[in-house]
Scaffold this motif. Structure first.
Motif, mmCIF file in Angstrom:
data_model
loop_
_atom_site.group_PDB
_atom_site.id
_atom_site.type_symbol
_atom_site.label_atom_id
_atom_site.label_comp_id
_atom_site.label_asym_id
_atom_site.label_seq_id
_atom_site.Cartn_x
_atom_site.Cartn_y
_atom_site.Cartn_z
ATOM 1 N N ARG A 1 46.515 30.163 -9.660
ATOM 2 C CA ARG A 1 45.557 29.135 -8.690
ATOM 3 C C ARG A 1 45.254 30.295 -7.490
ATOM 4 O O ARG A 1 43.439 29.832 -7.517
ATOM 5 C CB ARG A 1 46.600 27.973 -7.618
ATOM 6 C CG ARG A 1 45.916 27.463 -7.790
ATOM 7 C CD ARG A 1 47.048 25.873 -7.030
ATOM 8 N NE ARG A 1 48.214 26.030 -6.609
ATOM 9 C CZ ARG A 1 48.069 26.586 -4.787
ATOM 10 N NH1 ARG A 1 47.085 27.181 -4.483
ATOM 11 N NH2 ARG A 1 49.394 26.775 -4.113
ATOM 12 N N SER B 1 43.305 25.579 -4.237
ATOM 13 C CA SER B 1 44.373 24.936 -3.357
ATOM 14 C C SER B 1 45.166 23.916 -4.711
ATOM 15 O O SER B 1 44.461 23.637 -5.517
ATOM 16 C CB SER B 1 43.386 24.481 -2.151
ATOM 17 O OG SER B 1 42.954 22.695 -2.909
ATOM 18 N N ARG B 2 46.027 23.919 -4.090
ATOM 19 C CA ARG B 2 46.851 22.526 -4.858
ATOM 20 C C ARG B 2 46.606 21.106 -5.262
ATOM 21 O O ARG B 2 46.133 20.804 -6.318
ATOM 22 C CB ARG B 2 48.104 22.279 -4.314
ATOM 23 C CG ARG B 2 49.185 23.335 -4.859
ATOM 24 C CD ARG B 2 50.487 22.817 -4.134
ATOM 25 N NE ARG B 2 51.483 24.363 -4.197
ATOM 26 C CZ ARG B 2 52.638 24.332 -2.969
ATOM 27 N NH1 ARG B 2 51.938 23.779 -2.425
ATOM 28 N NH2 ARG B 2 53.201 25.461 -3.923
ATOM 29 N N ARG B 3 45.467 20.677 -4.407
ATOM 30 C CA ARG B 3 44.861 19.602 -4.541
ATOM 31 C C ARG B 3 43.255 19.959 -5.518
ATOM 32 O O ARG B 3 43.256 18.633 -6.049
ATOM 33 C CB ARG B 3 44.001 19.101 -3.428
ATOM 34 C CG ARG B 3 45.435 18.610 -2.036
ATOM 35 C CD ARG B 3 45.391 17.401 -1.094
ATOM 36 N NE ARG B 3 46.835 16.840 -0.418
ATOM 37 C CZ ARG B 3 46.910 16.351 -1.238
ATOM 38 N NH1 ARG B 3 47.429 15.339 -2.291
ATOM 39 N NH2 ARG B 3 48.291 15.766 -0.315
ATOM 40 N N GLU B 4 42.450 21.078 -4.834
ATOM 41 C CA GLU B 4 41.828 21.300 -5.924
ATOM 42 C C GLU B 4 42.245 20.933 -7.144
ATOM 43 O O GLU B 4 41.404 21.179 -8.009
ATOM 44 C CB GLU B 4 40.691 22.197 -4.782
ATOM 45 C CG GLU B 4 40.085 22.490 -4.223
ATOM 46 C CD GLU B 4 39.939 23.364 -3.548
ATOM 47 O OE1 GLU B 4 39.010 23.945 -3.135
ATOM 48 O OE2 GLU B 4 40.515 24.375 -3.693
ATOM 49 N N ALA C 1 44.651 20.011 -8.604
ATOM 50 C CA ALA C 1 45.347 18.637 -9.269
ATOM 51 C C ALA C 1 44.272 18.587 -9.785
ATOM 52 O O ALA C 1 44.410 16.944 -10.504
ATOM 53 C CB ALA C 1 46.445 18.012 -8.145
ATOM 54 N N SER D 1 48.718 14.251 -11.110
ATOM 55 C CA SER D 1 48.878 14.444 -10.151
ATOM 56 C C SER D 1 49.323 15.055 -8.852
ATOM 57 O O SER D 1 49.924 16.844 -9.528
ATOM 58 C CB SER D 1 49.192 12.751 -8.878
ATOM 59 O OG SER D 1 51.127 13.236 -9.276
ATOM 60 N N HIS D 2 49.137 15.546 -7.314
ATOM 61 C CA HIS D 2 49.180 17.102 -6.200
ATOM 62 C C HIS D 2 50.797 17.289 -6.550
ATOM 63 O O HIS D 2 51.366 17.805 -6.955
ATOM 64 C CB HIS D 2 48.943 16.951 -5.483
ATOM 65 C CG HIS D 2 49.232 17.451 -4.279
ATOM 66 N ND1 HIS D 2 50.028 17.358 -3.522
ATOM 67 C CD2 HIS D 2 48.438 18.499 -4.175
ATOM 68 C CE1 HIS D 2 50.557 18.269 -2.663
ATOM 69 N NE2 HIS D 2 49.210 19.492 -2.549
ATOM 70 N N SER D 3 51.479 15.567 -6.734
ATOM 71 C CA SER D 3 52.548 16.431 -6.745
ATOM 72 C C SER D 3 53.516 16.706 -7.967
ATOM 73 O O SER D 3 54.825 17.512 -7.707
ATOM 74 C CB SER D 3 53.950 14.582 -6.507
ATOM 75 O OG SER D 3 55.277 14.945 -6.421
ATOM 76 N N LEU E 1 52.405 18.592 -9.498
ATOM 77 C CA LEU E 1 51.590 19.904 -9.582
ATOM 78 C C LEU E 1 52.720 21.262 -8.626
ATOM 79 O O LEU E 1 53.003 21.870 -8.448
ATOM 80 C CB LEU E 1 50.426 20.163 -9.054
ATOM 81 C CG LEU E 1 50.253 21.683 -8.747
ATOM 82 C CD1 LEU E 1 49.985 22.360 -10.081
ATOM 83 C CD2 LEU E 1 48.523 21.539 -8.777
ATOM 84 N N ASN E 2 53.194 20.625 -7.496
ATOM 85 C CA ASN E 2 53.250 20.763 -6.228
ATOM 86 C C ASN E 2 55.215 21.411 -6.587
ATOM 87 O O ASN E 2 55.590 22.161 -6.465
ATOM 88 C CB ASN E 2 53.969 19.738 -5.366
ATOM 89 C CG ASN E 2 54.141 21.219 -3.549
ATOM 90 O OD1 ASN E 2 54.973 21.904 -3.685
ATOM 91 N ND2 ASN E 2 55.138 20.047 -3.199
#
Length: 125
Positions: A17, A23-26, A28, A34-36, A38-39
């Motif tokens: 990534r 970014s994580r949000r990008e 996701a 969702s972002h969670s 992935l995090n």
């Protein structure tokens, strides 16, 4: 239980990534997750499922094997394989089939030599 080493799919996902400058949000936003999750996967708090790894690989445009940590065929091995196949290719290029002259034969002669199963004759049944 979280993994304490960096040799898990989440660490490889994070590395890829970051190489893609996302970014994580990008990332996701490109996933059906969702972002969670992935995090959590990147931090090693949650294992990455095969479906998750495949989705991330598709979003990043890379092979899923990279994220799963499967061994890749190194370029050196490919070179050695090409070196081994070289003589085989050369032998096949130099292989000379005996050229038999092609003679015209009447259809009736060809039909007589043909397998009865393919001629449609009643004796084939």
């Amino acid at each position: 239980m979280p993994t304490l080493d960096d040799n898990h799919a989440g660490a490889r996902i994070k590395e890829q990534r970051m190489l893609a400058r996302l970014s994580r949000r990008e990332l996701a936003a490109r996933l059906p997750y969702s972002h969670s999750p992935l995090n959590q996967v990147e931090c090693g708090a949650r294992p990455a499922t095969d479906a998750f790894v495949c989705a991330v690989a598709a979003a990043l445009g890379i092979d899923a094997a990279v994220l799963q940590g499967l061994p890749q065929v190194p370029e050196v091995r490919r070179g050695r394989l090409a070196a081994l196949l070289g003589p085989v290719r050369e032998a096949l290029d130099l292989y000379d089939l005996v050229q038999e002259p092609v003679t015209d034969r009447p259809v009736t002669a060809l039909a007589a030599e043909a397998d009865p199963r393919f001629t449609g004759s009643p004796s084939a049944t």
